[in-house]
Design a protein around this motif. Structure first.
Motif, PDB file in Angstrom:
ATOM      1  N   ALA A   1     -15.073 -44.030 -77.431  1.00  0.00           N
ATOM      2  CA  ALA A   1     -14.750 -42.603 -77.356  1.00  0.00           C
ATOM      3  C   ALA A   1     -15.300 -41.978 -76.078  1.00  0.00           C
ATOM      4  O   ALA A   1     -16.178 -42.525 -75.411  1.00  0.00           O
ATOM      5  CB  ALA A   1     -15.322 -41.882 -78.577  1.00  0.00           C
ATOM      6  N   TYR A   2     -14.774 -40.804 -75.769  1.00  0.00           N
ATOM      7  CA  TYR A   2     -15.296 -39.986 -74.676  1.00  0.00           C
ATOM      8  C   TYR A   2     -16.393 -39.074 -75.228  1.00  0.00           C
ATOM      9  O   TYR A   2     -16.460 -38.797 -76.431  1.00  0.00           O
ATOM     10  CB  TYR A   2     -14.187 -39.128 -74.067  1.00  0.00           C
ATOM     11  CG  TYR A   2     -13.112 -39.912 -73.361  1.00  0.00           C
ATOM     12  CD1 TYR A   2     -13.267 -40.308 -72.030  1.00  0.00           C
ATOM     13  CD2 TYR A   2     -11.927 -40.265 -74.012  1.00  0.00           C
ATOM     14  CE1 TYR A   2     -12.276 -41.024 -71.363  1.00  0.00           C
ATOM     15  CE2 TYR A   2     -10.935 -40.990 -73.372  1.00  0.00           C
ATOM     16  CZ  TYR A   2     -11.111 -41.368 -72.046  1.00  0.00           C
ATOM     17  OH  TYR A   2     -10.145 -42.086 -71.403  1.00  0.00           O
ATOM     18  N   SER A   3     -17.253 -38.582 -74.331  1.00  0.00           N
ATOM     19  CA  SER A   3     -18.298 -37.649 -74.738  1.00  0.00           C
ATOM     20  C   SER A   3     -18.809 -36.908 -73.517  1.00  0.00           C
ATOM     21  O   SER A   3     -18.591 -37.338 -72.380  1.00  0.00           O
ATOM     22  CB  SER A   3     -19.455 -38.389 -75.412  1.00  0.00           C
ATOM     23  OG  SER A   3     -20.384 -37.479 -75.986  1.00  0.00           O
ATOM     24  N   ILE A   4     -19.493 -35.801 -73.748  1.00  0.00           N
ATOM     25  CA  ILE A   4     -20.153 -35.051 -72.674  1.00  0.00           C
ATOM     26  C   ILE A   4     -21.648 -35.222 -72.821  1.00  0.00           C
ATOM     27  O   ILE A   4     -22.211 -35.054 -73.911  1.00  0.00           O
ATOM     28  CB  ILE A   4     -19.750 -33.571 -72.701  1.00  0.00           C
ATOM     29  CG1 ILE A   4     -18.302 -33.422 -72.206  1.00  0.00           C
ATOM     30  CG2 ILE A   4     -20.694 -32.728 -71.843  1.00  0.00           C
ATOM     31  CD1 ILE A   4     -17.768 -32.016 -72.249  1.00  0.00           C
ATOM     32  N   SER A   5     -22.306 -35.573 -71.717  1.00  0.00           N
ATOM     33  CA  SER A   5     -23.745 -35.839 -71.715  1.00  0.00           C
ATOM     34  C   SER A   5     -24.376 -35.178 -70.507  1.00  0.00           C
ATOM     35  O   SER A   5     -23.696 -34.879 -69.519  1.00  0.00           O
ATOM     36  CB  SER A   5     -23.982 -37.363 -71.648  1.00  0.00           C
ATOM     37  OG  SER A   5     -25.349 -37.671 -71.440  1.00  0.00           O
ATOM     38  N   ASP A   6     -25.688 -34.986 -70.579  1.00  0.00           N
ATOM     39  CA  ASP A   6     -26.404 -34.665 -69.346  1.00  0.00           C
ATOM     40  C   ASP A   6     -26.524 -35.955 -68.543  1.00  0.00           C
ATOM     41  O   ASP A   6     -26.602 -37.049 -69.100  1.00  0.00           O
ATOM     42  CB  ASP A   6     -27.788 -34.083 -69.651  1.00  0.00           C
ATOM     43  CG  ASP A   6     -28.708 -35.104 -70.288  1.00  0.00           C
ATOM     44  OD1 ASP A   6     -29.562 -35.665 -69.573  1.00  0.00           O
ATOM     45  OD2 ASP A   6     -28.556 -35.361 -71.500  1.00  0.00           O
ATOM     46  N   LYS A   7     -26.507 -35.838 -67.216  1.00  0.00           N
ATOM     47  CA  LYS A   7     -26.491 -37.020 -66.350  1.00  0.00           C
ATOM     48  C   LYS A   7     -27.765 -37.854 -66.520  1.00  0.00           C
ATOM     49  O   LYS A   7     -27.710 -39.092 -66.503  1.00  0.00           O
ATOM     50  CB  LYS A   7     -26.352 -36.582 -64.886  1.00  0.00           C
ATOM     51  CG  LYS A   7     -26.255 -37.723 -63.862  1.00  0.00           C
ATOM     52  CD  LYS A   7     -24.953 -38.472 -63.965  1.00  0.00           C
ATOM     53  CE  LYS A   7     -24.767 -39.508 -62.855  1.00  0.00           C
ATOM     54  NZ  LYS A   7     -24.486 -38.901 -61.536  1.00  0.00           N
TER      55      LYS A   7
END
Length: 317
Positions: free
Chosen positions: A234-240
């Protein structure tokens, strides 16, 4: 003045909560992974009796280990600063220079702010600017200081089933939605979750697509959410920073990075001593420690030797 009995009671409650939370998280994440991808097997050696025994042993440790020390400093921070190892480095340095013992409470920004509202923390290091402004305007905070920044990133499988690599963040999210590609959200009211929700709205939607069958919420921290995303394709949004620190050995890659809409600012907030009995002197010492020139330099160099780039940037970079 700092009241040690107050801090002892608050820290006791916090530690009991953390033991219960982390003991149950293993079971929850495996259930979620199986729901998203039924072909994903539970790891071998899964032993419910062992989990139960570990839980009660940990709880006993909490009960025995509570103490009231006037030099205790209670800090609430996000999972991203803890997952990267940054807070361990900063706390070790601070405790080595002072007589304070730091007790770190790791939670999503939303949960940390609620704890601070109740006076259960002395200070916060969080990354949800709008929520922080509301916290300050409501009188819960004494002082707010920007400490560092990095970027949010949109990550996903290397084969990129939605074909979003290199797109802008809004176009990428819309393409994921149009194709119904799997997306895993933290869903925990953290700073990252708040940012993700805002990005969906600014991509032309009234809200995040939580009612779609391709969108899943873990209710967990960043590291755990990235693990679920990686294991389910899956895709996701994270802090770098967290992504750099936890993605080794996976086929998960960054598809959207360093977009101006993805700036991620971390600020330190001292809880208002006019509302609660907090360690104001210790909180101010920790704030002054973090903005010191040599510590800012340490923050800007953190992670370079291991990952080839800093995990965080100071405002002088």
């Amino acid at each position: 003045m700092f009241d040690p009995d107050f801090h002892s009671d608050s820290w006791f409650a916090v530690r009991v909560f953390c033991v219960v939370f982390h003991s149950l998280k293993f079971l929850y994440l495996n259930t979620l992974i199986l729901r998203i991808n039924p072909q994903q097997l539970l790891p071998s050696g899964y032993d419910m009796k062992l989990i139960t025994n570990l839980f009660f042993c940990s709880l006993l440790t909490v009960l025995v280990g509570c103490s009231s020390e006037s030099s205790t400093l209670l800090i609430g921070t996000t999972t991203s600063t803890e997952n990267t190892g940054l807070m361990d480095m900063l706390i070790d340095r601070f405790e080595g220079e002072t007589d304070y013992e730091v007790k770190l409470v790791t939670a999503g920004t939303g949960a940390a702010l609620k704890m601070a509202e109740r006076g259960d923390l002395d200070l916060l290091l969080v990354h949800a600017p709008e929520a922080e402004k509301h916290f300050m305007e409501s009188g819960y905070g004494l002082d707010r200081t920007k400490i560092m920044q990095n970027w949010f990133v949109l990550v996903g499988p290397k084969d990129d089933p939605a074909d979003i690599n290199g797109l802008g963040i809004h176009e990428a999210l819309e393409k994921i939605a149009m194709q119904g590609a799997r997306f895993v959200s933290r869903g925990d009211d953290s700073g990252t979750h708040k940012k993700e929700q805002a990005l969906w709205r600014s991509s032309g939607r009234s809200k995040a697509p939580i009612d779609r069958d391709w969108y899943y919420s873990t209710g967990q921290g960043m590291s755990a959410t990235l693990t679920v995303a990686q294991q389910t394709g899956a895709y996701s949004i994270s802090d770098k920073g967290t992504w750099l620190a936890t993605n080794r050995g996976t086929d998960q890659v960054v598809h959207v990075d360093q977009n101006e809409d993805l700036v991620n600012v971390y600020s330190l907030i001292i809880v208002n001593p006019g509302l609660h009995k907090i360690n104001e002197v210790g909180a101010k010492k920790f704030r002054d420690f973090l903005v010191r020139e040599d510590i800012q330099l340490e923050i800007s160099r953190f992670g370079v030797s291991k990952y080839g780039e800093p995990l965080f940037y100071t405002f002088d970079d």
